[in-house]
Enzyme design. Structure first.
Site, short mmCIF file in Angstrom:
data_model
loop_
_atom_site.label_atom_id
_atom_site.label_comp_id
_atom_site.label_asym_id
_atom_site.label_seq_id
_atom_site.Cartn_x
_atom_site.Cartn_y
_atom_site.Cartn_z
N HIS A 14 9.36 57.33 56.97
CA HIS A 14 9.27 57.42 58.43
C HIS A 14 10.54 58.04 59.03
O HIS A 14 10.48 58.78 60.01
CB HIS A 14 9.10 56.03 59.05
CG HIS A 14 7.71 55.50 59.00
ND1 HIS A 14 6.65 56.09 59.65
CD2 HIS A 14 7.20 54.39 58.40
CE1 HIS A 14 5.54 55.38 59.46
NE2 HIS A 14 5.85 54.34 58.70
N HIS A 193 11.94 44.48 60.53
CA HIS A 193 12.58 45.67 61.09
C HIS A 193 13.76 45.21 61.93
O HIS A 193 13.79 44.08 62.42
CB HIS A 193 11.59 46.51 61.89
CG HIS A 193 10.72 47.36 61.03
ND1 HIS A 193 11.04 48.65 60.69
CD2 HIS A 193 9.56 47.08 60.39
CE1 HIS A 193 10.10 49.15 59.90
NE2 HIS A 193 9.19 48.22 59.70
#
EC number: 4.1.3.39
Length: 347
Positions: A14, A193
């Site tokens: 990503h 995250h």
């Protein structure tokens, strides 16, 4: 013993718009194997079948990525991320044919029912199937347990809670992981995250609450503000006395080695990352939101708020454009009506 699943070669994709090369995949997989990492996850950031114009195209296909990693691994297991709808049963068949050991079937946290056929497909082939509940901040503990029980019933050998937006605080993580640990007969995992700077802390709390699987990426290489940093996590786990197959020294050697072939940058927590975490939006949406805000000339942080109201999940990039366009229209009407907000007119 705690199982560490390394998502550097998947979630890390990503961070570079899914542009990992075969050479980088081979080099990192070999180094992770030598470092004693349990599972090395490989693929497009959105998993099997994720390469597309909408989500970002990879320079090499799933087959070459997986074959490259498979050839590099000796003791580490090869894992993949799979989202029903983005990927198909044929994608899992390909992965199993190549020799993938662990298939992580991921659904939105309230849609576990769509995982059944893919978990069953993986188990029928004699491989390990994990269920993954993405955007887990969007459901309370009891609802998550009900969804996890479905995955357990389908044959999942573990269920991983994914804090996809980096929204959760330690108290939220503890409550949810404890509920699953108490209510399931299979292992529980946690994927963090770092939008609020809590990825390592949340992972440690998950372990304290009974999780047996944690996800991490070298140097925190991942979407948005990054994932749990592998080296920091292992150091903290050693301090807390958690047993793993690796050591701090081995993962530091791994991290230093990546500077020659991967050079992942430890992500800095930018205001946009904090906003996406605060409002509970998927970390990978940040560049899309920033681009849309610029193109339509609207306030980036107002756009985060609007998207949070829509309760976006992964794969809904088109709604970002829709909401940015709506904000722009509302702004234009407001100017034309002398400053009266559109929402006031419609109230």
């Amino acid at each position: 013993m705690i199982l560490i699943s390394d998502a550097t070669l998947r979630d890390g994709n990503h961070a570079i718009r899914h542009q990992l090369s075969a050479a980088q995949i081979h080099a990192y997989a070999r180094a992770a194997d030598e470092a004693g990492i349990d599972v090395v996850e490989v693929g497009h950031g959105n998993g099997l079948g994720g390469s597309s114009c909408l989500l970002g195209q990879t320079p090499i296909g799933d087959r070459l990525m997986l074959e490259t990693a498979r050839a590099a691994l000796r003791t580490s297991r090869l894992g993949v991320h799979f989202i029903p709808g983005l990927g198909k049963a044929a994608d899992i068949s390909l992965a199993l044919e190549i020799g993938v050991d662990v298939v992580r079937v991921a659904t939105h946290c309230t849609e576990a029912n769509v995982s059944a056929r893919f978990i069953e497909q993986t188990r029928a082939a004699g491989r390990t199937a994990f269920g993954v509940l993405m955007m887990s901040h969007m459901a309370p503990p009891d609802a998550l347990l009900a969804q996890a029980k479905l995955m357990e019933r389908y044959g999942a050998q573990a269920v991983v809670l994914m804090d996809s937006a980096g929204y959760s605080t330690p108290s939220l993580v503890r409550a949810k992981v404890e509920r699953l640990v108490d209510g399931l007969d299979i292992d529980v995992g946690f994927h963090a995250h770092n939008n609020l700077g809590l990825a390592v802390a949340n992972s440690l709390v998950a372990l304290e609450a009974g999780a047996r699987i944690v996800d991490a990426c070298v140097k925190g290489f991942g979407a948005g503000a990054g994932n749990t940093q592998l080296e920091t996590l292992v150091a903290a786990m050693e301090r807390e006395g958690h047993d793993t197959r690796t050591t701090f020294e081995r993962v530091m050697t791994l991290a230093r080695g990546t500077e020659t072939f991967l050079n992942p940058k430890t992500p800095h927590i930018q205001p946009a990352n904090i906003a996406s975490g605060l409002y509970g939006l998927f970390s990978g949406y940040v560049p899309h939101i920033q681009k849309a805000a610029q193109e339509f000339g609207v306030n980036e942080f107002e756009l985060y708020k609007r998207l949070a109201e829509r309760k976006l999940v992964a794969g809904q990039e088109d709604i970002i454009i829709e909401e940015a366009s709506r904000l722009a229209r509302e702004r234009d009407v407001q100017r034309a009506t002398g400053g009266v907000r559109v929402r006031e007119l419609s109230a």
